[in-house]
Design an enzyme around this catalytic site. Structure first.
Site, short mmCIF file in Angstrom:
data_model
loop_
_atom_site.label_atom_id
_atom_site.label_comp_id
_atom_site.label_asym_id
_atom_site.label_seq_id
_atom_site.Cartn_x
_atom_site.Cartn_y
_atom_site.Cartn_z
N SER A 106 -10.07 -5.24 3.91
CA SER A 106 -9.57 -4.96 2.56
C SER A 106 -10.48 -3.96 1.85
CB SER A 106 -9.52 -6.29 1.78
OG SER A 106 -9.60 -6.04 0.40
N SER A 144 -6.78 -9.31 -2.58
CA SER A 144 -5.81 -9.82 -1.61
C SER A 144 -6.22 -11.20 -1.06
CB SER A 144 -5.66 -8.82 -0.45
OG SER A 144 -6.94 -8.38 -0.03
N THR A 175 -5.90 3.97 -5.30
CA THR A 175 -5.96 3.08 -6.47
C THR A 175 -7.08 2.04 -6.41
OG1 THR A 175 -4.37 1.68 -5.35
CG2 THR A 175 -3.49 3.21 -6.99
N CYS A 211 3.28 -1.61 -4.39
CA CYS A 211 2.80 -1.93 -5.75
C CYS A 211 3.18 -0.79 -6.70
CB CYS A 211 1.28 -2.09 -5.70
SG CYS A 211 0.58 -2.25 -7.34
N HIS A 226 0.81 -1.24 0.00
CA HIS A 226 0.00 0.00 0.00
C HIS A 226 0.83 1.27 0.00
CE1 HIS A 226 -1.92 -3.16 2.55
NE2 HIS A 226 -2.85 -3.00 1.64
N GLU A 275 -2.62 3.47 2.30
CA GLU A 275 -2.31 4.16 1.04
C GLU A 275 -2.66 5.65 1.15
OE1 GLU A 275 -3.86 2.28 -2.53
OE2 GLU A 275 -3.44 4.08 -3.69
N CYS A 330 -6.59 1.35 -10.26
CA CYS A 330 -5.67 0.44 -10.96
C CYS A 330 -6.47 -0.56 -11.82
CB CYS A 330 -4.78 -0.29 -9.97
SG CYS A 330 -5.58 -1.66 -9.17
S1 SF4 Z 1 -5.20 -3.73 -6.08
FE1 SF4 Z 1 -4.12 -2.56 -7.68
S2 SF4 Z 1 -2.91 -1.06 -6.54
FE2 SF4 Z 1 -3.52 -2.61 -5.06
S3 SF4 Z 1 -1.83 -4.09 -5.03
FE3 SF4 Z 1 -3.29 -4.81 -6.55
S4 SF4 Z 1 -2.59 -3.99 -8.53
FE4 SF4 Z 1 -1.61 -2.83 -6.88
#
Ligand code: SF4
Length: 292
Positions: A229, A275, A173, A105, A83, A135, A201
């Site tokens: 999450s 995640s 993101t 990331c 994050h 983040e 993202c």
């Molecule tokens: S959700 Fe998007 S910003 Fe978050 S770790 Fe995964 S690819 Fe990266």
């Protein structure tokens, strides 16, 4: 029972990279203590996988982490999470001579660079993100010209943006795309000169679209992931909004699956946060498929 599985679901590339990096660090340094500074990704099953490799998660807030880090053995390796993290925390780890591994990331890094660049150019930044999420805290730590978006502060933004270069409006993101557009609209109304960077993202976007595209006839939608999450919680909100007739559940694992309730459904859809480990979701899918 008919089961519809959203594609894609589960681990995104950022999460895979972060987990692989932590495990590779263990492989490279079999005897040194390894600590994750915060949660590597927001999923308790991932914490347990790491613990099996003797990698300890320091699940504390950024403000607590400095004290915690100062107590770590000097030969420790610290892994910064997917994050992002405040630059001051990394400098502090350097000051303590701890070995640093950065699992941020690349989408988050790019986002933080954009904010840094804007503040370097004298722009103010309005950041749309979840309060207290790592983040968001990383973004806000960039400087006093980065402001967390709050609906009630629109007039305040108008005042401080009058005599300056157009502000940058940027976001976390993993936000829900549909919730971002009305916020952009509100800001554009009061600060027409604002510059908008839309920073959700691709992994988040694909998982959100997959949930929206679940057949409308489903009786229920199960989203597998942790309550902590952000991207998982957004999938739940999107499922509720896009499928008002379906029952929507957030479950951490098969242990949360209420079979007495679920067996009354004829058609169930499954998704999972970025995640959530694949095997956790697979167990839920298999249990559903086993229902006659
Ligand atoms: S959700 Fe998007 S910003 Fe978050 S770790 Fe995964 S690819 Fe990266």
């Amino acid at each position: 029972m008919k089961v519809f599985v959203c594609q894609p679901h589960g681990y995104c590339e950022g999460v895979i990279k972060a987990i692989n990096l932590a495990l590779k660090t263990r492989e490279n340094y079999p005897l040194r203590p390894i600590y994750i500074i915060g949660m590597l990704v927001h999923n308790e099953h991932v914490n347990n996988i790491l613990l099996e490799h003797k990698i300890t998660t320091l699940d504390y807030t950024f403000s607590e982490l400095k004290d915690v880090m100062s107590e770590l053995p000097s030969e420790s390796i610290v892994v910064f999470t997917a994050h992002g993290h405040p630059a001051s925390l990394e400098s502090y780890a350097r000051k303590l001579n701890l070995t640093i591994v950065d699992a941020t990331c690349s989408y988050v890094s790019d986002n933080l660079h954009l904010i840094q660049e804007a503040t370097n150019n004298g722009q103010k930044v309005i950041y749309i993100g979840k309060e207290n999420h790592p983040e968001t805290l990383s973004a806000l730590s960039i400087g006093q010209n980065v402001f967390l978006y709050r609906k009630d502060d629109l007039d305040y933004y108008r005042t401080f943006c009058q005599d300056s270069i157009p502000p940058l409006v940027i976001n976390q993101t993993t936000l829900a795309y549909d919730s971002l557009l009305p916020i952009h609209y509100q800001i554009r109304n009061v600060i027409p000169q604002a510059i908008f960077a839309e920073e959700i993202c691709p992994a988040t976007r694909l998982r959100q679209n997959a949930v929206k595209n679940i057949p409308q006839e489903v009786d229920a939608i199960l989203v597998v992931g942790s309550k902590r999450s952000a991207n998982t919680n957004h999938l739940v909100s999107i499922a509720k909004e896009s499928h008002p007739k379906a029952e929507v559940y957030l479950i951490d694992s098969i242990n949360d699956l209420d079979l007495t309730k679920v067996r009354h459904f004829k058609f169930v859809a499954v998704s999972a946060g970025a995640s959530t480990p694949l095997e956790v979701t697979e167990k839920v899918i298999s249990a559903l498929k086993a229902i006659e």
